[in-house]
Design a protein around this motif. Structure first.
Motif, PDB file in Angstrom:
ATOM      1  N   GLY A 287     -52.527 133.988  44.058  1.00  0.00           N
ATOM      2  CA  GLY A 287     -51.331 133.173  44.127  1.00  0.00           C
ATOM      3  C   GLY A 287     -50.191 133.808  43.353  1.00  0.00           C
ATOM      4  N   ARG A 288     -49.031 133.179  43.465  1.00  0.00           N
ATOM      5  CA  ARG A 288     -47.835 133.674  42.772  1.00  0.00           C
ATOM      6  C   ARG A 288     -47.202 132.552  41.939  1.00  0.00           C
ATOM      7  NH1 ARG A 288     -44.750 136.426  47.786  1.00  0.00           N
ATOM      8  NH2 ARG A 288     -45.509 134.503  48.737  1.00  0.00           N
ATOM      9  N   GLY A 289     -48.078 131.848  41.230  1.00  0.00           N
ATOM     10  CA  GLY A 289     -47.596 130.787  40.356  1.00  0.00           C
ATOM     11  C   GLY A 289     -47.404 129.444  41.020  1.00  0.00           C
ATOM     12  N   GLU A 290     -47.946 129.251  42.234  1.00  0.00           N
ATOM     13  CA  GLU A 290     -47.796 127.968  42.908  1.00  0.00           C
ATOM     14  C   GLU A 290     -48.564 126.874  42.152  1.00  0.00           C
ATOM     15  OE1 GLU A 290     -48.833 130.782  44.263  1.00  0.00           O
ATOM     16  OE2 GLU A 290     -48.024 131.092  46.291  1.00  0.00           O
ATOM     17  N   PRO A 291     -47.997 125.670  42.058  1.00  0.00           N
ATOM     18  CA  PRO A 291     -48.671 124.582  41.343  1.00  0.00           C
ATOM     19  C   PRO A 291     -49.796 123.958  42.162  1.00  0.00           C
ATOM     20  CG  PRO A 291     -46.571 123.817  42.199  1.00  0.00           C
ATOM     21  CD  PRO A 291     -46.632 125.289  42.494  1.00  0.00           C
ATOM     22  N   VAL A 292     -50.899 123.667  41.491  1.00  0.00           N
ATOM     23  CA  VAL A 292     -52.082 123.085  42.137  1.00  0.00           C
ATOM     24  C   VAL A 292     -52.623 121.961  41.258  1.00  0.00           C
ATOM     25  CG1 VAL A 292     -54.441 123.499  42.947  1.00  0.00           C
ATOM     26  CG2 VAL A 292     -52.702 125.288  43.205  1.00  0.00           C
ATOM     27  N   MET A 293     -52.936 120.835  41.856  1.00  0.00           N
ATOM     28  CA  MET A 293     -53.608 119.738  41.154  1.00  0.00           C
ATOM     29  C   MET A 293     -55.006 119.570  41.742  1.00  0.00           C
ATOM     30  SD  MET A 293     -52.702 115.644  40.859  1.00  0.00           S
ATOM     31  CE  MET A 293     -51.210 115.864  39.886  1.00  0.00           C
ATOM     32  N   VAL A 294     -56.011 119.449  40.883  1.00  0.00           N
ATOM     33  CA  VAL A 294     -57.390 119.267  41.313  1.00  0.00           C
ATOM     34  C   VAL A 294     -57.818 117.833  41.023  1.00  0.00           C
ATOM     35  CG1 VAL A 294     -59.773 120.057  41.100  1.00  0.00           C
ATOM     36  CG2 VAL A 294     -57.879 121.691  40.843  1.00  0.00           C
ATOM     37  N   LEU A 295     -58.320 117.140  42.070  1.00  0.00           N
ATOM     38  CA  LEU A 295     -58.750 115.745  41.952  1.00  0.00           C
ATOM     39  C   LEU A 295     -60.273 115.676  41.957  1.00  0.00           C
ATOM     40  CD1 LEU A 295     -55.820 115.754  43.213  1.00  0.00           C
ATOM     41  CD2 LEU A 295     -56.403 113.540  44.208  1.00  0.00           C
TER      42      LEU A 295
ATOM     43  N   SER B 124     -49.939 121.883  45.769  1.00  0.00           N
ATOM     44  CA  SER B 124     -51.146 121.853  46.589  1.00  0.00           C
ATOM     45  C   SER B 124     -52.169 120.946  45.919  1.00  0.00           C
ATOM     46  CB  SER B 124     -51.722 123.259  46.745  1.00  0.00           C
ATOM     47  OG  SER B 124     -50.839 124.084  47.486  1.00  0.00           O
ATOM     48  N   LEU B 125     -52.852 120.147  46.713  1.00  0.00           N
ATOM     49  CA  LEU B 125     -53.871 119.235  46.206  1.00  0.00           C
ATOM     50  C   LEU B 125     -55.243 119.720  46.630  1.00  0.00           C
ATOM     51  CD1 LEU B 125     -52.200 115.790  47.033  1.00  0.00           C
ATOM     52  CD2 LEU B 125     -52.116 117.065  44.881  1.00  0.00           C
ATOM     53  N   VAL B 126     -56.148 119.871  45.665  1.00  0.00           N
ATOM     54  CA  VAL B 126     -57.532 120.245  45.935  1.00  0.00           C
ATOM     55  C   VAL B 126     -58.391 119.062  45.515  1.00  0.00           C
ATOM     56  CG1 VAL B 126     -59.417 121.834  45.423  1.00  0.00           C
ATOM     57  CG2 VAL B 126     -57.054 122.682  45.547  1.00  0.00           C
ATOM     58  N   GLY B 127     -59.076 118.440  46.471  1.00  0.00           N
ATOM     59  CA  GLY B 127     -59.858 117.245  46.181  1.00  0.00           C
ATOM     60  C   GLY B 127     -61.333 117.434  46.452  1.00  0.00           C
ATOM     61  N   ILE B 128     -62.156 117.039  45.492  1.00  0.00           N
ATOM     62  CA  ILE B 128     -63.603 117.147  45.608  1.00  0.00           C
ATOM     63  C   ILE B 128     -64.167 115.794  46.028  1.00  0.00           C
ATOM     64  CG2 ILE B 128     -65.739 117.679  44.369  1.00  0.00           C
ATOM     65  CD1 ILE B 128     -63.741 119.175  42.330  1.00  0.00           C
TER      66      ILE B 128
END
Length: 229
Positions: free
Chosen positions: A38-46, A107-111
């Motif tokens: 990546g190039r510093g893109e924000p990601v939230m992990v749920l 970007s949202l990453v959800g488990i």
């Protein structure tokens, strides 16, 4: 065709298969620091049901070293509809604040259950969400097609036949207007692979248990590749 829970042969071996995935990650951790970055893109992990941000520390660390600015959801344990129904504003406020802080959609990453929440957030906040990646998330079928619906009822305080719960599941299953990737496993012992992917997704199959799926090295690689695509 009726959607049914996974085969018992997969359910009864969840813990040892999950533990094997954790051991594999320990052995491959250093070698995994390659591939699309990546190039510093924000990601939230749920996190998944009843889990907190501590449960996905390995995934967040991996994405951080791959070039993303990663945060947890910061809402404690995931107790289901309390985070997207009654207390939904807390999650949406977190997404709004993170997008404003970085000046870009996140970007949202959800488990598992976190993936349903990520999809609902993307529906309600399309200008704030860049893409969604779900991991073993049963968004494309009814809750009783899993082996965790009783646990969900006990931990969330809601019944799966409640109109609010059914409405939220239906919302999560609707096609998204942002790019989405669904990581799923045919050998998942708690939720069937058929309800973990949909027509709006780039579906990525891995071989994994449901328990500790977020520690499986194949899953970590798949998430990083999806975010970089």
């Amino acid at each position: 065709m009726a959607l049914t829970p996974p085969a018992w042969r997969h359910t009864l071996t969840e813990v040892p298969r999950g533990a094997a995935g954790v051991l594999r990650l320990a052995g491959k951790w250093r070698a995994m620091a390659t591939g699309p970055r990546g190039r510093g893109e924000p990601v939230m992990v749920l996190p998944g049901l009843f889990n907190s941000d501590r449960s996905n520390v390995a995934l967040r660390r991996h994405l951080t070293r791959m070039g993303y600015r990663v945060e947890g959801w910061g809402l404690g344990r995931n107790l289901g509809q309390r985070a997207i129904g009654q207390d939904g504003e807390r999650l949406f406020a977190r997404i709004d604040a993170m997008a404003e802080r970085y000046g870009a959609p996140i970007s949202l990453v959800g488990i598992s259950l976190g993936g349903l929440m990520a999809r609902i957030a993307a529906h309600r906040m399309p200008g704030h969400v860049a893409q969604v990646v779900t991991i073993s998330s049963p968004f494309a079928g009814p809750p009783d097609a899993t082996r965790v619906w009783r646990a969900y009822q006990a931990l969330s305080g809601a019944r799966i036949d409640d109109p609010e719960v059914r409405a939220l599941v239906g919302e999560a299953g609707r096609p998204l207007s942002v790019p989405t990737t669904a990581i799923w496993s045919a050998s998942d012992g708690l939720v069937g692979g058929a309800i973990c992917r949909g027509e709006d997704c780039a579906a990525v199959e891995v071989r994994s248990s449901h328990v500790w799926v977020q520690f499986n090295p194949d899953v970590l690689r798949a998430v990083a590749v999806a975010l970089a695509t």
